[in-house]
Design a protein around this motif. Structure first.
Motif, PDB file in Angstrom:
ATOM      1  N   THR B 247      68.929  23.395  29.864  1.00 30.59           N
ATOM      2  CA  THR B 247      69.863  22.262  29.795  1.00 30.59           C
ATOM      3  C   THR B 247      70.018  21.582  31.152  1.00 30.59           C
ATOM      4  N   SER B 248      70.146  22.377  32.211  1.00 34.36           N
ATOM      5  CA  SER B 248      70.416  21.767  33.511  1.00 34.36           C
ATOM      6  C   SER B 248      69.228  20.921  33.951  1.00 34.36           C
ATOM      7  N   ASP B 249      68.017  21.383  33.636  1.00 32.65           N
ATOM      8  CA  ASP B 249      66.859  20.620  34.070  1.00 32.65           C
ATOM      9  C   ASP B 249      66.710  19.314  33.285  1.00 32.65           C
ATOM     10  N   ILE B 250      67.051  19.350  31.995  1.00 33.83           N
ATOM     11  CA  ILE B 250      66.993  18.105  31.213  1.00 33.83           C
ATOM     12  C   ILE B 250      67.913  17.075  31.851  1.00 33.83           C
ATOM     13  N   VAL B 251      69.126  17.504  32.195  1.00 35.76           N
ATOM     14  CA  VAL B 251      70.097  16.552  32.733  1.00 35.76           C
ATOM     15  C   VAL B 251      69.630  15.949  34.043  1.00 35.76           C
ATOM     16  N   ILE B 252      69.098  16.763  34.962  1.00 30.67           N
ATOM     17  CA  ILE B 252      68.767  16.157  36.244  1.00 30.67           C
ATOM     18  C   ILE B 252      67.462  15.366  36.201  1.00 30.67           C
ATOM     19  N   GLU B 253      66.549  15.697  35.278  1.00 32.04           N
ATOM     20  CA  GLU B 253      65.272  14.994  35.327  1.00 32.04           C
ATOM     21  C   GLU B 253      65.143  13.842  34.340  1.00 32.04           C
ATOM     22  N   MET B 254      65.900  13.884  33.246  1.00 35.35           N
ATOM     23  CA  MET B 254      65.695  12.877  32.213  1.00 35.35           C
ATOM     24  C   MET B 254      65.888  11.457  32.732  1.00 35.35           C
ATOM     25  N   GLY B 255      66.814  11.291  33.661  1.00 36.27           N
ATOM     26  CA  GLY B 255      67.085   9.954  34.190  1.00 36.27           C
ATOM     27  C   GLY B 255      65.908   9.359  34.956  1.00 36.27           C
ATOM     28  N   ASN B 256      65.024  10.207  35.507  1.00 31.31           N
ATOM     29  CA  ASN B 256      63.938   9.692  36.351  1.00 31.31           C
ATOM     30  C   ASN B 256      62.621   9.538  35.609  1.00 31.31           C
ATOM     31  N   THR B 257      62.592   9.922  34.316  1.00 26.13           N
ATOM     32  CA  THR B 257      61.298   9.939  33.644  1.00 26.13           C
ATOM     33  C   THR B 257      61.191   8.774  32.685  1.00 26.13           C
ATOM     34  N   PRO B 258      60.024   8.105  32.670  1.00 25.49           N
ATOM     35  CA  PRO B 258      59.825   7.039  31.692  1.00 25.49           C
ATOM     36  C   PRO B 258      59.784   7.638  30.297  1.00 25.49           C
ATOM     37  N   PHE B 259      60.409   6.954  29.324  1.00 28.42           N
ATOM     38  CA  PHE B 259      60.433   7.432  27.945  1.00 28.42           C
ATOM     39  C   PHE B 259      59.015   7.434  27.392  1.00 28.42           C
ATOM     40  N   GLY B 260      58.568   8.574  26.840  1.00 31.38           N
ATOM     41  CA  GLY B 260      57.241   8.641  26.250  1.00 31.38           C
ATOM     42  C   GLY B 260      56.183   9.197  27.181  1.00 31.38           C
ATOM     43  N   SER B 261      56.499   9.423  28.464  1.00 38.43           N
ATOM     44  CA  SER B 261      55.528  10.020  29.372  1.00 38.43           C
ATOM     45  C   SER B 261      55.423  11.523  29.078  1.00 38.43           C
ATOM     46  N   VAL B 262      54.384  12.158  29.615  1.00 36.27           N
ATOM     47  CA  VAL B 262      54.232  13.599  29.392  1.00 36.27           C
ATOM     48  C   VAL B 262      55.454  14.335  29.914  1.00 36.27           C
ATOM     49  N   TRP B 263      55.903  13.924  31.093  1.00 38.59           N
ATOM     50  CA  TRP B 263      57.082  14.533  31.712  1.00 38.59           C
ATOM     51  C   TRP B 263      58.295  14.411  30.790  1.00 38.59           C
ATOM     52  N   GLY B 264      58.531  13.177  30.309  1.00 33.51           N
ATOM     53  CA  GLY B 264      59.655  12.952  29.396  1.00 33.51           C
ATOM     54  C   GLY B 264      59.525  13.802  28.144  1.00 33.51           C
ATOM     55  N   ASN B 265      58.315  13.826  27.569  1.00 37.02           N
ATOM     56  CA  ASN B 265      58.109  14.610  26.355  1.00 37.02           C
ATOM     57  C   ASN B 265      58.342  16.097  26.592  1.00 37.02           C
ATOM     58  N   ALA B 266      57.938  16.573  27.772  1.00 36.62           N
ATOM     59  CA  ALA B 266      58.145  17.991  28.078  1.00 36.62           C
ATOM     60  C   ALA B 266      59.636  18.309  28.084  1.00 36.62           C
ATOM     61  N   LEU B 267      60.444  17.351  28.569  1.00 35.95           N
ATOM     62  CA  LEU B 267      61.893  17.575  28.550  1.00 35.95           C
ATOM     63  C   LEU B 267      62.405  17.599  27.108  1.00 35.95           C
ATOM     64  N   PHE B 268      61.825  16.726  26.262  1.00 38.70           N
ATOM     65  CA  PHE B 268      62.221  16.757  24.855  1.00 38.70           C
ATOM     66  C   PHE B 268      61.811  18.066  24.194  1.00 38.70           C
ATOM     67  N   LEU B 269      60.674  18.615  24.629  1.00 37.62           N
ATOM     68  CA  LEU B 269      60.248  19.901  24.087  1.00 37.62           C
ATOM     69  C   LEU B 269      61.258  20.990  24.466  1.00 37.62           C
ATOM     70  N   MET B 270      61.782  20.900  25.668  1.00 44.52           N
ATOM     71  CA  MET B 270      62.816  21.854  26.072  1.00 44.52           C
ATOM     72  C   MET B 270      64.058  21.698  25.189  1.00 44.52           C
ATOM     73  N   ALA B 271      64.402  20.435  24.877  1.00 45.85           N
ATOM     74  CA  ALA B 271      65.536  20.205  23.974  1.00 45.85           C
ATOM     75  C   ALA B 271      65.239  20.784  22.596  1.00 45.85           C
ATOM     76  N   LEU B 272      63.969  20.657  22.167  1.00 45.37           N
ATOM     77  CA  LEU B 272      63.586  21.204  20.865  1.00 45.37           C
ATOM     78  C   LEU B 272      63.745  22.723  20.850  1.00 45.37           C
ATOM     79  N   VAL B 273      63.377  23.372  21.969  1.00 46.48           N
ATOM     80  CA  VAL B 273      63.548  24.821  22.052  1.00 46.48           C
ATOM     81  C   VAL B 273      65.034  25.173  21.851  1.00 46.48           C
ATOM     82  N   LEU B 274      65.911  24.424  22.538  1.00 50.22           N
ATOM     83  CA  LEU B 274      67.356  24.668  22.397  1.00 50.22           C
ATOM     84  C   LEU B 274      67.805  24.462  20.955  1.00 50.22           C
ATOM     85  N   LEU B 275      67.284  23.385  20.342  1.00 50.57           N
ATOM     86  CA  LEU B 275      67.675  23.068  18.964  1.00 50.57           C
ATOM     87  C   LEU B 275      67.256  24.189  18.020  1.00 50.57           C
ATOM     88  N   VAL B 276      66.001  24.640  18.164  1.00 51.15           N
ATOM     89  CA  VAL B 276      65.493  25.696  17.283  1.00 51.15           C
ATOM     90  C   VAL B 276      66.310  26.980  17.479  1.00 51.15           C
TER      91      VAL B 276
END
Lengths: 285, 294
Positions: B247-276
């Motif tokens: 969670t902490s990494d999503i919050v600090i990095e999401m603001g700097n990543t373009p939506f749809g980039s690999v970096w951004g998607n990796a953060l969404f994957l982390m959110a998916l892990v939390l969701l699952v």
């Protein structure tokens, strides 16, 4: 003999834990209020925040917090009451009901950061609303819904069965019974639930950073739903993590106290009359 | 005639209102499925560029060099959650036993709203106290250089999960039939023996539910954790070294990543892990609830 000594000690530890829990809470609240109350002033609450220099207020954030909360409740309360009525009054013990219950419980457990990211995909990007009050509102609705559904359902279930039977026996239809007998009796409980939910939503941060954004409108008290909507809690976090103003500790202290005051107001003062009403009407004992 | 027509109309009205309520309730299902779908879709896109093995089993997180190993975040989340449960459960459970069985009526009616207040305190405020009070304290007390890390985060989380553990366990304890207690006391057991050997085991499913829900809350908590964890993508090798969680990494990095980039998607994957994880916990609670004692 030994068992008696153990018994005494155990009871003693239980008492200590009980007091520890109360003491910890009072220390928390006391500390925040002690640090923050001196900061609070009419100027602090009503003036604009500053990006660089000291002496800024939190007027825009204060307004946004309540504006967002109000809009999100406006959307979520009717839906949640509807769903709560369904679960309490209509739902049969079938697959559909099971799925709905499971969904509501799951939604209540989804971490708020995940809701925030979902809001970012759907409202900010796909619907093109950007970082705005409207995006924040819609995402906050997702947080409020499961909590409100649960309190509505519980409040309705507290209404004695005899009330419904009396109404139905007089020839009222089911909807007449619900709207004229059940809902008025459950109203105090539902409103209490709404106030408690509002208190939680007010302090919510993770869900709003990537939907309502971390900036405020240039205009004070901007009711434009497309304006950026940084709230008090988000501002407090932003100041402590990325803020540049030299007096950020002072402002954070002030926001902390402001949030705690509002939450105490919501949790204690506003709900007391409602509990008295509930007791008087015999819904709770 | 007129009257009958009116009644007919009311019955039709009745039916439409019912459909409206079903629609409201079904919306919950639609929302949770769209969350799974959209977060899942965005997150799984990461695997076009990053292998699952790299994401889950390596700890080198350097988006600028195309390294997306999230192991340190995953272990960070697990470590703070487990430690928070270890600290928080005994206090919460003893508190629940106290409220349910020992406290006089007056004190109980004071403690219920107090426990609700713990939930109402915003997580930024918890984080702020961690940052301004506990970290300086830990720095002095344990004489460590920074103070950020797993320990302080777990302590904050333990406090934040107290209300979950207390209120659900208390409900479970209140639900234990009085007769069981009386039977045990009549056999000559002391009150503590009764609580420990009869009441608490009978309430075990409810207490387990409380612990699982508390875990779900701890692993998903974001703001308080981000403020005290230290935000460094390193494995949590010590209690007092800065690390990071999902969670902490999503919050600090999401603001700097373009939506749809690999970096951004990796953060969404982390959110998916939390969701699952949180969905699995709900299913686990359903299993616990189905298995009843007493």
């Amino acid at each position: 003999m030994n068992a008696k000594v153990v018994n005494k000690m155990a009871i003693c530890i239980l008492w200590l834990t009980g007091f520890f829990i109360l003491l910890l809470l009072f220390t928390f609240l006391g500390y925040i209020l002690y640090k923050g109350l001196p900061v609070l002033s009419a100027h602090f609450i009503s003036s604009k925040s500053s990006d660089i220099s000291a002496g800024g207020g939190v007027g825009g954030q204060f307004f946004n917090s309540f504006y967002l909360l109000f809009l999100s409740l406006l959307i979520s309360v009717p839906i949640a009451v509807g769903a709560g009525i369904y679960l309490a009054e209509y739902a049969k013990n079938n697959l559909l009901t099971k799925i709905i219950r499971l969904s509501t419980e799951s939604l209540a457990t989804v971490p708020s950061i995940v809701l925030g990211l979902f809001g970012m995909i759907i409202f900010v990007n796909k619907m093109g609303l950007g970082f705005s009050i409207l995006s924040g509102t819609f995402t906050l609705v997702l947080l409020n819904l499961p909590l409100l559904v649960r309190v509505t359902e519980e409040s309705i279930k507290l209404v004695p069965k005899s009330y419904r039977e009396a109404s139905l026996a007089m020839g009222a239809t089911k909807w007449q019974t619900i709207s004229k007998v059940v809902l008025p009796s459950a109203l105090a409980g539902i409103i209490t639930g709404i106030i408690l939910t509002a208190g939680r939503a007010l302090g919510e941060t993770a869900i709003l950073i990537f939907t309502a954004g971390t900036t405020v409108s240039r205009h004070m008290f901007d009711t434009d739903v497309m304006a950026a909507g940084e709230t008090l809690a988000v501002h407090m976090w932003y100041l402590m993590s990325v803020g540049l103003v030299p007096d950020r500790d002072v402002i954070a202290n002030g926001i902390g106290a402001l949030l705690i005051i509002v939450i105490l107001l919501f949790n204690l003062i506003l709900t007391i009359p409602l509990r008295i009403i509930q007791k008087r009407t015999g819904i709770i004992k | 005639m007129e009257k009958g027509f009116n009644h007919q109309r009311k019955l039709i009205y009745d039916r439409y209102v019912r459909y409206l309520f079903i629609a409201c309730a079904a919306l919950m299902t639609i929302i949770i499925f769209s969350i799974i779908f959209f977060v899942g879709k965005q997150g799984l896109m990461t695997f076009h560029d990053v292998s699952p093995i790299e994401f889950f089993l390596t700890d080198k997180w350097a988006p600028s060099m195309n390294k997306y190993g999230a192991l340190s975040f995953i272990l960070g989340s697990v470590a703070v959650t487990m430690l928070a449960i270890i600290i928080g459960t005994p206090i919460g459970l003893l508190g629940a036993i106290f409220m349910s069985k020992i406290a006089p009526q007056r004190l109980r009616s004071l403690m219920r709203p107090a426990v609700d207040l713990y939930v109402a305190i915003p997580s930024v405020v918890y984080g702020y106290i961690g940052l301004t009070v506990m970290i300086p304290f830990i720095r002095n007390f344990f004489s460590v250089s920074m103070g950020y890390g797993v320990f302080v985060t777990a302590v904050i989380l333990a406090i934040m999960i107290l209300p979950t553990i207390i209120s659900i366990s208390e409900d479970a304890l209140n639900g234990v039939p009085k007769t069981l207690e009386e039977a045990s006391l009549a056999l000559g057991a002391t009150y503590w023996q009764t609580l420990y050997k009869v009441v608490v085991p009978s309430a075990a499913p409810g207490i387990l539910t409380a612990i699982v829900l508390a875990m779900a809350r701890a692993i998903g908590e974001t703001m308080a954790v981000q403020m005290v964890i230290g935000n460094t993508p390193l494995l949590p090798l010590s209690l007092f070294s800065p690390t990071a969680t999902l969670t902490s990494d999503i919050v600090i990095e999401m603001g700097n990543t373009p939506f749809g980039s690999v970096w951004g998607n990796a953060l969404f994957l982390m959110a998916l892990v939390l969701l699952v994880v949180s969905l699995l916990m709900i299913l686990l609670i359903k299993r616990i609830g189905a298995r009843r004692y007493a």
